[in-house]
Design a protein around this motif. Structure first.
Motif, PDB file in Angstrom:
ATOM      1  N   ALA A  69      78.989 -33.999  62.590  1.00  0.00           N
ATOM      2  CA  ALA A  69      80.102 -33.051  62.515  1.00  0.00           C
ATOM      3  C   ALA A  69      80.299 -32.353  63.865  1.00  0.00           C
ATOM      4  CB  ALA A  69      79.854 -32.014  61.419  1.00  0.00           C
ATOM      5  N   ASP A  70      79.200 -31.982  64.518  1.00  0.00           N
ATOM      6  CA  ASP A  70      79.304 -31.339  65.831  1.00  0.00           C
ATOM      7  C   ASP A  70      79.990 -32.263  66.839  1.00  0.00           C
ATOM      8  OD1 ASP A  70      78.060 -29.082  64.874  1.00  0.00           O
ATOM      9  OD2 ASP A  70      76.117 -29.522  65.802  1.00  0.00           O
ATOM     10  N   ASN A  89      73.113 -19.452  64.846  1.00  0.00           N
ATOM     11  CA  ASN A  89      73.106 -20.523  63.856  1.00  0.00           C
ATOM     12  C   ASN A  89      71.678 -21.017  63.616  1.00  0.00           C
ATOM     13  OD1 ASN A  89      73.925 -22.511  62.124  1.00  0.00           O
ATOM     14  ND2 ASN A  89      74.765 -23.830  63.697  1.00  0.00           N
ATOM     15  N   GLU A 133      75.040 -32.487  60.340  1.00  0.00           N
ATOM     16  CA  GLU A 133      75.463 -31.532  61.365  1.00  0.00           C
ATOM     17  C   GLU A 133      75.689 -32.161  62.738  1.00  0.00           C
ATOM     18  OE1 GLU A 133      74.438 -27.040  62.840  1.00  0.00           O
ATOM     19  OE2 GLU A 133      72.920 -28.162  61.763  1.00  0.00           O
ATOM     20  N   LYS A 164      81.373 -22.603  61.378  1.00  0.00           N
ATOM     21  CA  LYS A 164      80.170 -23.210  60.806  1.00  0.00           C
ATOM     22  C   LYS A 164      79.151 -22.119  60.446  1.00  0.00           C
ATOM     23  CE  LYS A 164      77.384 -25.543  63.484  1.00  0.00           C
ATOM     24  NZ  LYS A 164      76.774 -26.582  64.316  1.00  0.00           N
ATOM     25  N   VAL A 177      80.218 -20.343  57.301  1.00  0.00           N
ATOM     26  CA  VAL A 177      79.987 -21.198  56.122  1.00  0.00           C
ATOM     27  C   VAL A 177      78.532 -21.087  55.704  1.00  0.00           C
ATOM     28  CG1 VAL A 177      79.852 -23.605  55.336  1.00  0.00           C
ATOM     29  CG2 VAL A 177      81.887 -22.781  56.537  1.00  0.00           C
ATOM     30  N   TYR A 178      77.610 -21.160  56.681  1.00  0.00           N
ATOM     31  CA  TYR A 178      76.189 -21.016  56.362  1.00  0.00           C
ATOM     32  C   TYR A 178      75.894 -19.651  55.757  1.00  0.00           C
ATOM     33  CZ  TYR A 178      74.751 -25.292  58.790  1.00  0.00           C
ATOM     34  OH  TYR A 178      74.563 -26.591  59.163  1.00  0.00           O
ATOM     35  N   TYR A 208      84.822 -23.461  66.249  1.00  0.00           N
ATOM     36  CA  TYR A 208      84.079 -24.333  65.334  1.00  0.00           C
ATOM     37  C   TYR A 208      82.688 -23.775  65.030  1.00  0.00           C
ATOM     38  CZ  TYR A 208      81.146 -28.162  63.788  1.00  0.00           C
ATOM     39  OH  TYR A 208      80.240 -28.917  63.108  1.00  0.00           O
ATOM     40  N   GLU A 209      81.966 -23.338  66.062  1.00  0.00           N
ATOM     41  CA  GLU A 209      80.613 -22.808  65.845  1.00  0.00           C
ATOM     42  C   GLU A 209      80.649 -21.551  64.976  1.00  0.00           C
ATOM     43  OE1 GLU A 209      77.566 -23.908  66.568  1.00  0.00           O
ATOM     44  OE2 GLU A 209      78.351 -25.741  67.444  1.00  0.00           O
TER      45      GLU A 209
END
Length: 97
Positions: A62-63, A15, A59, A76, A79-80, A72-73
């Motif tokens: 949200a995290d 990420n 972020e 995410k 999405v990026y 979740y990671e």
């Protein structure tokens, strides 16, 4: 548990790498737009930087709120990637036209 911890650290590292790539690509495109004095590109890139800034501010919140969601990671990260891919496709289309 050690395997899950390794996966999480890999996802966090990936990420961060994606974020670095997005920032460098955005900086490069910004430099080109200023050099070309293209008002349309400059406005578009200002929107990009506002979006990146908002994402960076949101972020951590949200995290903290969504860490318990399974994968979740990974979600995410995808999405990026999706957002970056959309921007790259849009950029490639503009270059062709």
């Amino acid at each position: 548990e050690a395997s899950a911890e390794k996966n999480l650290s890999f996802e966090v590292m990936l990420n961060q790498c994606l974020l670095i790539v997005a920032i460098f690509l955005g900086a490069y495109e910004s430099f080109k737009a200023v050099e070309e004095n293209s008002q349309e590109k400059i406005v578009e890139l200002l929107k990009f930087w506002v979006f990146v800034s908002i994402m960076q501010m949101m972020e951590p919140l949200a995290d903290a709120c969504l860490f318990w969601i399974p994968l979740y990671e990974s979600i995410k990260m995808f999405v990026y990637i999706g957002l970056a891919a959309h921007e790259l496709r849009a950029h490639a289309t503009r270059q062709i036209i």
